[in-house]
Write an enzyme that holds these catalytic residues in place. Structure first.
Site, PDB file in Angstrom:
ATOM      1  N   LYS A  54       0.876  -1.189  -0.217  1.00  0.00           N
ATOM      2  CA  LYS A  54      -0.106   0.047  -0.056  1.00  0.00           C
ATOM      3  C   LYS A  54       0.713   1.140  -0.147  1.00  0.00           C
ATOM      4  CE  LYS A  54      -3.183  -3.074   0.123  1.00  0.00           C
ATOM      5  NZ  LYS A  54      -2.504  -4.398  -0.245  1.00  0.00           N
ATOM      6  N   GLY A 263      -1.555 -16.223  -6.282  1.00  0.00           N
ATOM      7  CA  GLY A 263      -2.054 -16.425  -5.052  1.00  0.00           C
ATOM      8  C   GLY A 263      -1.081 -16.931  -4.026  1.00  0.00           C
ATOM      9  N   ALA A 311      -5.516 -10.082   6.255  1.00  0.00           N
ATOM     10  CA  ALA A 311      -5.146  -9.846   7.765  1.00  0.00           C
ATOM     11  C   ALA A 311      -6.075  -9.765   8.612  1.00  0.00           C
ATOM     12  CB  ALA A 311      -4.250  -8.694   7.632  1.00  0.00           C
ATOM     13  N   HIS A 312      -7.182  -8.922   8.421  1.00  0.00           N
ATOM     14  CA  HIS A 312      -8.277  -8.459   9.430  1.00  0.00           C
ATOM     15  C   HIS A 312      -9.109  -9.989   9.567  1.00  0.00           C
ATOM     16  CE1 HIS A 312      -9.443  -7.286   5.282  1.00  0.00           C
ATOM     17  NE2 HIS A 312     -10.563  -7.559   5.580  1.00  0.00           N
ATOM     18  N   HIS A 436     -22.363  16.140   3.763  1.00  0.00           N
ATOM     19  CA  HIS A 436     -22.179  16.479   2.581  1.00  0.00           C
ATOM     20  C   HIS A 436     -20.888  17.625   2.450  1.00  0.00           C
ATOM     21  CE1 HIS A 436     -23.091  17.913  -1.739  1.00  0.00           C
ATOM     22  NE2 HIS A 436     -23.191  19.207  -1.144  1.00  0.00           N
TER      23      HIS A 436
END
Length: 457
Positions: A54, A263, A311-312, A436
């Protein structure tokens, strides 16, 4: 903290996301904990997966912003990518988080045991010749890259080696169009690398909703990422100046490097599991719905348990088994309702059932869906992103799936997973007040559409 104690209430094999989460939860309940890790606590996610990738993707976002700056009235120029500097930026992020985790484990008085662990009995693990015992044992040995039998080299690499590159190749082949492959393809494309994705199945990110897949495929094509779908690769060879990938239909592709992104597989080989009669499902540890192996007081959590490799999910497994050990009857961790994010450009957020899955479960006539286009969302227009939010509901019932694609849309996964996990009805969400102008409004807009009275759609 490393100590000389060899007997613990809970002995955990693996210090990745699942293992250290279990350790911290066990300490919370006053249990003594031994946490065995052969590499670094934090595991793949912290050191070779979630966090470093990330960081790379954020660098890619900065590059894209520089290229598009004049769109926003800012005169900036994009020169080049310094891959070695990007690597250093990534390493600094990882090292900071690693030190923080080490400090947390030490402060909580978790005994960390460095070395290669091997299960040798129902309550014992051998770590490089020293035997440790636990009243309860938790197997959390994680996963490794699935190299499909290919030999790793300077030119044929996995995500681990990709994160250590100190140069920017001109071209790259990515084998696999799932989450890992699509994220690297997206980042490398932003770095200016000519990317080709080869996916044996008929679509990119095949586990996503068809509407999301369609949007991502269109975005990749617009960005100049080449995709070859529906044909598997036959062989990968090094050439004098790069690599050559041959498909089963004879088609050939050449590039500077090839990333194997097919994978990950459970890290269960030579861990002693079979010797202690731990039931296996191929390479996965077989468990019941309480994550118990059926052997002694041994549980298994995280990537070694068949299901989503996230991971979570590992964190939640770790919390669950400790609460189970304490007799607190925790709620089962259902894979279906675990949220997921793919950090491509544009990002993908998803939780719950896709439309095809819902139709299979409830029947085609008992499923309702809506797609809210981000063109109607003010903040998305400011960001310059297109995309959709799709909601899937059981007819006359709750919302069972939320799927979205767009820049920054990962930040909306929190409300999406609450909607699905709390089995909210469209009318429940439609009456929430969404600030908003935010992308968060798109969740409310989609719910209003599903409830029959859209505002900006």
């Amino acid at each position: 903290m490393t100590e000389t104690a060899t007997e613990f209430d809970v002995l955990i094999l693996g210090g990745g996301s699942a293992g250290y989460a279990a350790a911290l939860r066990a300490i919370h309940h006053g249990l003594s904990v031994g946490l065995i890790e052969r590499d670094k606590v934090g595991g793949v996610c912290l050191h070779y997966g979630c966090i470093p990738t990330k960081a790379y993707l954020h660098a890619a976002e900065v590059a894209d912003s520089a290229r598009a700056s004049e769109t926003f009235g800012v005169k900036a120029t994009f020169d080049s990518i310094d891959m070695a500097a990007v690597r250093d930026y990534k390493d600094n992020i990882v090292q900071g988080k690693f030190k923080g985790l080490q400090g947390l484990l030490k402060m909580r008085k978790v005994t960390t045991i460095a070395g290669n662990g091997r299960l040798i009995s129902e309550n014992q693990i051998d770590v490089d010749g020293t035997v440790y015992s636990g009243k309860h044992i938790i197997l959390a040995s994680g996963s490794v890259s699935n190299t499909m039998g290919l030999t790793i080299s300077d030119k044929i690499i996995t995500s681990t080696e990709a994160l250590q590159l100190n140069y920017t190749p001109k071209s790259a082949i990515v084998l696999g169009g799932g989450v890992i492959g699509s994220e690297f393809a997206s980042a490398w494309n932003s770095y200016g690398i000519d990317v080709t994705v080869i996916e044996g199945l008929d679509s990119l990110v095949p586990n996503e909703d068809p509407a999301i897949i369609k949007q991502l495929t269109r975005s990749f094509k617009k960005a100049g990422i080449t995709t070859n779908l529906g044909v598997f690769f036959d062989k990968v060879e090094e050439t004098s100046d790069g690599v050559k990938v041959t498909l089963t239909d004879g088609k050939e592709f050449e590039a500077d490097i090839c990333l194997i992104a097919t994978g990950r597989k459970p890290n269960t080989e030579n861990m002693g599991y079979e010797d202690v009669k731990i039931p296996m499902d191929n390479a996965h540890v077989a468990v019941n719905d309480r994550l118990h192996t059926g052997v002694g007081n041994i549980y298994a959590i995280g990537d070694i348990v068949k299901g989503k490799q996230l991971a979570h999910r590992g964190y939640q497994h770790g919390h669950f088994v400790i609460e189970e050990i304490m007799g607190n009857n925790p709620l089962k961790v259902e894979d279906r309702n675990i949220p997921g994010v793919t950090f491509t450009t544009p990002e993908i957020s998803s939780v719950g059932m896709t439309e095809p899955v819902a139709k299979e479960e409830f029947g085609a006539d008992n499923v309702e869906t809506v797609e809210y286009n981000l063109a109607g969302n003010g903040k998305s227009s400011i960001l310059g992103t297109s995309g959709i939010v799709k909601m899937v509901r059981q007819k006359h019932g709750p919302i069972v799936g939320v799927h979205a694609i767009g820049d920054r849309i990962s930040e909306q996964i929190g409300e999406a997973q609450l909607i699905v996990n709390w089995e909210a009805y469209p009318e429940d969400v439609a009456h929430f007040i969404h600030a908003h102008p935010t992308q968060n409004e798109s969740m409310g807009e989609a719910a209003m559409m599903l409830n029959g009275f859209p505002l900006h759609a």
